[in-house]
Structure formats: structure tokens, C-alpha cells
Design a protein around this motif. Structure first.
Motif: not given
Length: 381
Positions: A190-200, A219-227, A343-350
Motif C-alpha cells: 500500500p502507498i501511504w502519502v505524506a500530504a499537507h498542501g491542497p494539491r498534495m 485535530p480540526k485541521e486534520y478533519a478538514e483536510k481529510l474531507a 474523533d477527528n478521523g485518524a485510524r492509524y497512528i504512528v
């Protein structure tokens, strides 16, 4: 809401005593904590200025005297795969550099690891950082464009079935290129992508199996980016729920609040805050020393920062900034923080342990026990 999976990041730095000391230590902690996976970074050098990596500032320098002595990760993952029969950990790279490495070589390395580990490989992929590219003659002008083409190239080669491939690309054109390493029981890593900006984020939604951010965010920003990622997946005709929401966190943990506070106030922890982008510093009423528009880790060149300058920068860091950019506290404190990420969506935590930043080596080494408690506790979130 249950079923959080966990991973532990290994520093991958050469220690005293024996070359595999940290590798064996991290694997033992991962097993003791019930972790699902063990990870290695892909760095040629440290994101912390080596000029302050001294016993005067951190006890760990007595055990790891060379701050920039990072092991080559794919070689090291092969070493771990050969010793993983009993632990049965998944083995990930978090994350490899799409610019410095030709994607055909990355595709080969990841496919090999997946076969030799009996289907336990994970390919973490990102655009990389300036410090691992520009000083070595690698073009740093279009990291995201290069990343997108690298990801497409890897997928193309993996799906080719050994048939020669021709594909136009600005960065990685293929001309009757052959890739014939077979999948493991029909699967690729599986490919896990380290993305932060809008295009990524949009690229992640279109192509990735998991989202694996690490830069400072709430956490709120995380949920927004996940959306954003899920919307991009939906627009690409994918099931948005197939993109696994993961995250990587560095932690400062100890059994007592006093030791945690000493870790937060240590010179390495404060200097590490240089990796946070300027807008995060601004939230704490402080301008980033490298400018109000500085992007953080992606553009940091830590080897250019001498000791006097690094100490000056570190002294500007308020404790609140460290508490936002890292997970800090006793195990109970950190599990409460991670529950908010869940609670803001994370399901796998390293997680990666920075408790060793403490000025005293004994206290830093003792942070491994609270770390194991955190790993165990995450399984119950």
C-alpha cells in the motif's frame, strides 16, 4: 470508534556499541506495545541542527554521537525483514523521497520488501525536503510535480505485468521499460502519502491507499483536510473510505510532569520547533526565525545553522508551541490528546519517541516505558 492501529518509528541513526542497537531496541518496544508496524525514515541527514547535538544539551548524544549518521532505509528494512518471523510486524518507510530516488528504483525496492516480508511492506511516499535534495545536486524547483509523476510511474510499473512500458513524463519518461517483479499473492505494498498542501491532498485522494501527514496541524485541521481527500477520491470514482486516515506524531513523554517539562524546555526540543511552518509559530505570538512565510521542515537546511544561531532560535520558542507541534505529557495525557485525533478521523497512528531529548540520558532512556504504555493504550481508543 474502536480498532486504532499503531506503529512505532525507528530513528535509523548509527549508535555506539553495536550498529543494530537501536533497531533491536525499537523492535522490542514495538512488540511489547502491541504495535502493528515498525517504520524507518528516509533521510541523508537530520532535521535538527547537528551543531547542538552535544552532551551539554541532550544525554542521547552520548549514545548517538553523530546526529546525521542515518542508515540507508531500504537496506535496513531488508535487515529487519529477515528478523521479523516471530514479531510479524508490518514494515514501512516513512517516507521515502520521490525526488532523490528514481521511482523505478523505489518501485523495485518496495516490491522486493513486500515479497521478502510476506506481504508486510508499506511504501510511504512524499516529495521530500530541501535538506535531502538541494545539497546533493537534486533539482528542488518542482517537488510536488515530481512527486505526482513518481507516484504515477510506480503504479504504472507495478501494473505492467512485465510488459515493456512507454510513458511520457516531464520528469520520469519510460521507454520500453520492463518491470517484472511479481506481486505477493496478488498484492503490492500500500502507498501511504505524506500530504499537507491542497494539491498534495487531491493527489492523495486520487491515488493513495492511506494519508500519512506529519507536519504540525490541529485535530480540526486534520478533519478538514481529510474531507478534501475524500472529496478528491469521490471525484476520481474511488470509494472515499478506502483511503486510510493515518498520522505520524513525535512524542515527549515521561512518568512525571516534571520530566515532561524538562523535555519540553530542552534545547533539542525547542530547536526542533524550526520544523513547524511560520503560520504555526504565529499562532503563539512568535515570528519564525527564518521569516514570516517560512514553510518549515520542507525547506529547512539545518546543517547551515551554527551553534550560536541554533541556541538563539531555540530561546525564542514558547512551550506552548512545542505542546502544539508534538504530543507531550504522561501516557494518560497523550492518550487523551490522541482520542481527539481519533474523533477527528485518524485510524492509524504512528509515533516516534523524542523523550531522549532530555538533558539526562537516564531520563531519556526511561521514556521507553511510558511509550510502551501509550502504544498499548492506543489499542483501546
Amino acid at each position: 470508534m474502536n480498532g486504532i492501529k499503531t506503529g512505532l518509528m525507528e530513528p535509523g541513526v548509527h549508535p555506539r556499541i553495536t550498529p543494530d542497537l537501536l533497531l533491536r531496541n525499537t523492535r522490542a518496544h514495538a512488540v511489547a506495545g502491541g504495535a502493528d508496524s515498525m517504520w524507518l525514515p528516509d533521510h541523508l541527514n537530520n532535521l535538527l541542527p547537528a551543531s547542538i547535538w552535544k552532551p551539554a544539551y541532550t544525554g542521547l548524544a552520548k549514545l548517538l554521537p553523530r546526529a546525521d549518521a542515518f542508515y540507508e532505509p531500504w537496506t535496513t528494512l531488508g535487515y529487519l525483514a529477515a528478523r521479523n518471523k516471530l514479531a510479524r510486524l508490518r514494515l514501512g518507510i516513512g517516507v521515502t523521497d520521490a525526488g532523490r530516488r528514481n521511482p523505478a528504483v523505489t518501485a523495485q525496492a518496495a516490491a522486493t520488501l513486500h515479497l521478502l516480508s510476506r506481504g508486510r511492506g508499506i511504501l510511504g511516499l512524499g516529495p521530500g525536503e530541501r535538506e535531502g535534495n538541494q545539497p546533493y545536486g537534486v533539482d528542488w524547483s518542482q517537488p510536488v510535480g515530481r512527486f505526482e509523476e513518481a507516484l504515477a510511474t510506480i503504479r504504472t510499473l507495478w501494473n505492467s505485468g512485465g510488459t515493456p512500458v512507454t510513458r511520457d513524463s516531464t520528469f520520469f519518461p519510460l521507454r520500453k521499460a520492463v518491470f517484472d517483479i511479481p506481486p505477493h499473492k496478488g498484492t503490492r505494498p500500500p502507498i501511504w502519502v505524506a500530504a499537507h498542501g491542497p494539491r498534495m491532498l487531491r493527489i492523495t485522494g486520487r491515488y493513495a491507499d492511506a494519508w500519512f501527514p506529519s507536519y504540525a496541524q490541529t485535530p480540526k485541521e486534520y478533519a478538514e483536510k481529510l474531507a478534501v481527500i475524500r472529496a478528491a477520491a469521490d471525484n476520481a470514482g474511488r470509494d472515499p473510505q478506502t483511503v486510510l486516515p493515518a498520522a505520524f506524531f513525535f512524542v515527549l513523554t515521561a512518568r512525571t510532569d516534571t520530566h515532561v517539562d524538562e523535555m519540553i524546555n530542552s534545547i533539542p526540543a525547542r530547536a526542533f520547533a524550526l520544523c513547524a511552518p511560520a503560520h504555526v509559530w504565529a499562532r503563539h505570538g512568535v515570528e519564525h526565525p527564518l521569516g514570516p512565510d517560512f514553510t518549515g521542515a520542507q525547506d529547512l537546511l539545518p546543517h547551515t545553522i551554527d551553534e550560536t544561531t541554533a541556541l538563539d532560535y531555540a530561546n525564542r520558542v514558547p512551550p506552548s508551541l512545542i505542546r502544539e507541534t508534538l504530543l507531550t505529557g504522561t501516557p494518560a495525557d497523550i492518550l487523551d490528546q490522541l482520542a481527539e485525533w481519533r474523533d477527528n478521523g485518524a485510524r492509524y497512528i504512528v509515533v516516534g519517541n523524542l523523550g531522549s531529548f532530555h538533558p539526562r540520558l537516564s531520563v531519556g532512556l526511561a521514556s521507553s516505558l511510558p511509550l510502551i504504555q501509550i502504544l498499548r493504550g492506543m489499542k483501546r481508543l
